[in-house]
Write an enzyme that holds these catalytic residues in place. Structure first.
Site, PDB file in Angstrom:
ATOM      1  N   GLU A 117      -1.016   1.617  -5.163  1.00  0.00           N
ATOM      2  CA  GLU A 117      -0.588   3.017  -5.074  1.00  0.00           C
ATOM      3  C   GLU A 117      -1.677   3.946  -5.587  1.00  0.00           C
ATOM      4  OE1 GLU A 117       1.277   6.141  -7.632  1.00  0.00           O
ATOM      5  OE2 GLU A 117      -0.028   4.415  -8.037  1.00  0.00           O
ATOM      6  N   TRP A 118      -2.859   3.358  -5.879  1.00  0.00           N
ATOM      7  CA  TRP A 118      -4.091   4.070  -6.240  1.00  0.00           C
ATOM      8  C   TRP A 118      -4.012   4.785  -7.599  1.00  0.00           C
ATOM      9  CZ3 TRP A 118      -2.584   6.660  -1.191  1.00  0.00           C
ATOM     10  CH2 TRP A 118      -2.705   5.744  -0.131  1.00  0.00           C
ATOM     11  N   GLY A 119      -2.976   4.499  -8.365  1.00  0.00           N
ATOM     12  CA  GLY A 119      -2.877   5.112  -9.687  1.00  0.00           C
ATOM     13  C   GLY A 119      -2.306   6.523  -9.677  1.00  0.00           C
ATOM     14  N   ASP A 149       0.818  -1.211   0.000  1.00  0.00           N
ATOM     15  CA  ASP A 149       0.000   0.000   0.000  1.00  0.00           C
ATOM     16  C   ASP A 149       0.859   1.272   0.000  1.00  0.00           C
ATOM     17  OD1 ASP A 149      -2.412   1.382   0.074  1.00  0.00           O
ATOM     18  OD2 ASP A 149      -3.188   0.306   1.812  1.00  0.00           O
ATOM     19  N   ASP A 196     -10.128   3.754  -3.454  1.00  0.00           N
ATOM     20  CA  ASP A 196     -10.842   2.571  -2.949  1.00  0.00           C
ATOM     21  C   ASP A 196     -12.275   2.478  -3.462  1.00  0.00           C
ATOM     22  OD1 ASP A 196      -8.534   2.187  -1.604  1.00  0.00           O
ATOM     23  OD2 ASP A 196      -9.429   2.072   0.386  1.00  0.00           O
TER      24      ASP A 196
HETATM   25  C1  GLA Z   1      -5.932   1.479   1.431  1.00  0.00           C
HETATM   26  C2  GLA Z   1      -6.115   0.460   0.305  1.00  0.00           C
HETATM   27  C3  GLA Z   1      -7.245  -0.488   0.660  1.00  0.00           C
HETATM   28  C4  GLA Z   1      -6.943  -1.186   1.969  1.00  0.00           C
HETATM   29  C5  GLA Z   1      -6.702  -0.164   3.061  1.00  0.00           C
HETATM   30  C6  GLA Z   1      -6.179  -0.792   4.338  1.00  0.00           C
HETATM   31  O1  GLA Z   1      -7.013   2.319   1.524  1.00  0.00           O
HETATM   32  O2  GLA Z   1      -6.378   1.115  -0.903  1.00  0.00           O
HETATM   33  O3  GLA Z   1      -7.458  -1.427  -0.374  1.00  0.00           O
HETATM   34  O4  GLA Z   1      -5.806  -2.001   1.800  1.00  0.00           O
HETATM   35  O5  GLA Z   1      -5.734   0.809   2.661  1.00  0.00           O
HETATM   36  O6  GLA Z   1      -5.957   0.138   5.346  1.00  0.00           O
END
Ligand code: GLA
Length: 402
Positions: A181-183, A148, A203
């Site tokens: 890394e969410w892009g 993450d 998310d």
């Molecule tokens: C981030 C990630 C999620 C999850 C949470 C855990 O938000 O994007 O998928 O793993 O952390 O805290």
């Protein structure tokens, strides 16, 4: 000059051999289960064991789901040498015993960490401990690492993810590397040789369309994520997948919305990572998650994401080229109303620039297999008229006549 060049050349070759990701771990999109969407931090070794049991008893394992991944909050403290330990209250038997249990069921075991100083749940991150953590995971027989991106101020993403890739490789156990890394830094542009999958978005939440305000961040509904994926299709392929986040099927949306969400994740080669409580599934949830024909579309060896052909009156048309000349076709009704569509296949005249293929409906006839009713529905020479319920799909495999 020659004398200088030779050792430099050897160094270059050996460093190239050393710095790589494990190959052949994700030739098709990974399939499994992850604890986060349903349990968040409220996890324990008992839950994970029961989930592993359910994976087998429900038939999900037979349908292809393989990894059981513990997300955030399994961590305890680091020991006196700096090695990370499991939370002794929630995981009293330790991670190795849990991994062994999961393996005894014929499944694979995954774990979670973070490139920063702390995880998003406030547990110890891997920053400064990358090689030590990778070694620990390998000793625990871990098969999958989700990594993450919280608490990473002033950390370079390419450096951080490459560092963990190298640490995993040095530890010697093949571990699938799932980058989360969410892009933000467009990993699809640089991570092909770093990770096996990379998150392309923030998310997901268990809703169909829209954005949910969570105070300090925003959660995204399934189709809102889908809308950002079409432009990324050229970056995915065997061994390296775009990850539009884990599934929300079974977490509260009605069956039609779950079906649309699952179908579209299958169409775009998303890793199929379940996020529901598979110990207690409604029959319609199980039927969606175990639809082998839809899973086969996702797992097709060609590994090419569907293209969005277009939209008409809130019904989108998506085409996914499949091995052996077949295609998957999905009509997605995003509307809050049922929609009736008439399909004249020759209207769809296009060449997919990624596969270089065209369905050539004027010259080629395909048999229609409806993937949600399991019925044969004639062929592409016929005009078909169908009503697609609100927020649902009409999904076919079209099979080339030989
Ligand atoms: C981030 C990630 C999620 C999850 C949470 C855990 O938000 O994007 O998928 O793993 O952390 O805290």
């Amino acid at each position: 000059m020659k004398r200088l060049f030779f050792p430099f050349f050897i160094l270059l070759i050996s460093s190239n051999l050393y710095c790589q990701k494990f190959e052949n771990l994700a030739q098709t999109p990974p399939m499994g289960w992850n604890s986060w969407n349903k349990f968040a931090c409220d996890i324990s070794e008992n839950i994970i064991r029961e989930i592993a049991d359910a994976m087998v008893s429900t038939g999900l394992k037979d349908a292809g789901y393989e990894y059981i991944v513990i997300d955030d909050c399994w961590h305890g403290k680091r020991d006196s040498l700096g090695f990370i330990q499991a939370d002794p209250e929630r995981f009293p038997s330790g991670i190795k015993a849990l991994a062994d249990y999961v393996h005894s069921k014929g499944l694979k075991f995954g774990i979670y960490s973070d490139a920063g100083r702390k995880t998003c749940g406030g547990r110890p991150g891997s920053f400064g401990h990358e090689y030590q953590d990778a070694l620990q995971y390998a000793r625990w027989n871990v098969d999958f690492l989700k990594y993450d991106w919280c608490e990473t101020e002033n950390i370079n993403p390419i450096g951080a993810y490459t560092l963990m890739r190298d640490a995993l490789h040095a530890a010697g156990r093949p571990i699938l590397f799932s980058m989360c890394e969410w892009g933000t830094s467009k990993p699809w542009e640089w991570a092909q040789n770093v990770g096996h999958m990379w998150r392309t978005t923030g998310d997901i939440s268990n809703c169909f369309e829209g954005i949910e305000d969570r105070g300090t961040w925003h959660a995204l509904c399934a189709l809102t994520i889908l809308d950002t994926q079409d432009s990324l299709r050229k970056y995915a392929g065997p061994g390296h997948w775009n990850d539009p986040d884990m599934l929300e099927v079974g977490n509260g949306m009605p069956a039609n919305e779950d079906r649309a969400h699952f179908s579209m994740w299958a169409m775009i080669c998303a890793p199929l990572i379940l996020g529901n409580d598979i110990r207690n599934m409604a029959p319609e949830t199980k039927a969606i998650l175990e639809n082998k024909e839809v899973i086969a579309v996702n797992q097709d060896k060609l590994g090419i994401q569907a293209l969005k052909y277009g939209a008409n009156d809130e019904v989108e048309t998506w085409f996914k080229p499949l091995k052996n000349g077949d295609w998957a076709v999905c009509f997605l009704n995003r509307s809050k109303e049922d929609k009736t569509i008439e399909i004249l296949w020759t209207d769809y005249a296009f060449t997919d620039e990624i596969s270089g293929r065209s369905p050539n409906f004027d010259k080629t006839t395909y048999q229609l297999k409806n993937l949600w009713t399991n019925e044969e529905e004639g062929n592409t020479k016929e005009i078909i008229k169908k009503t697609i319920p609100s927020r649902d799909v009409l999904m076919y495999r079209i099979i080339k006549n030989i």
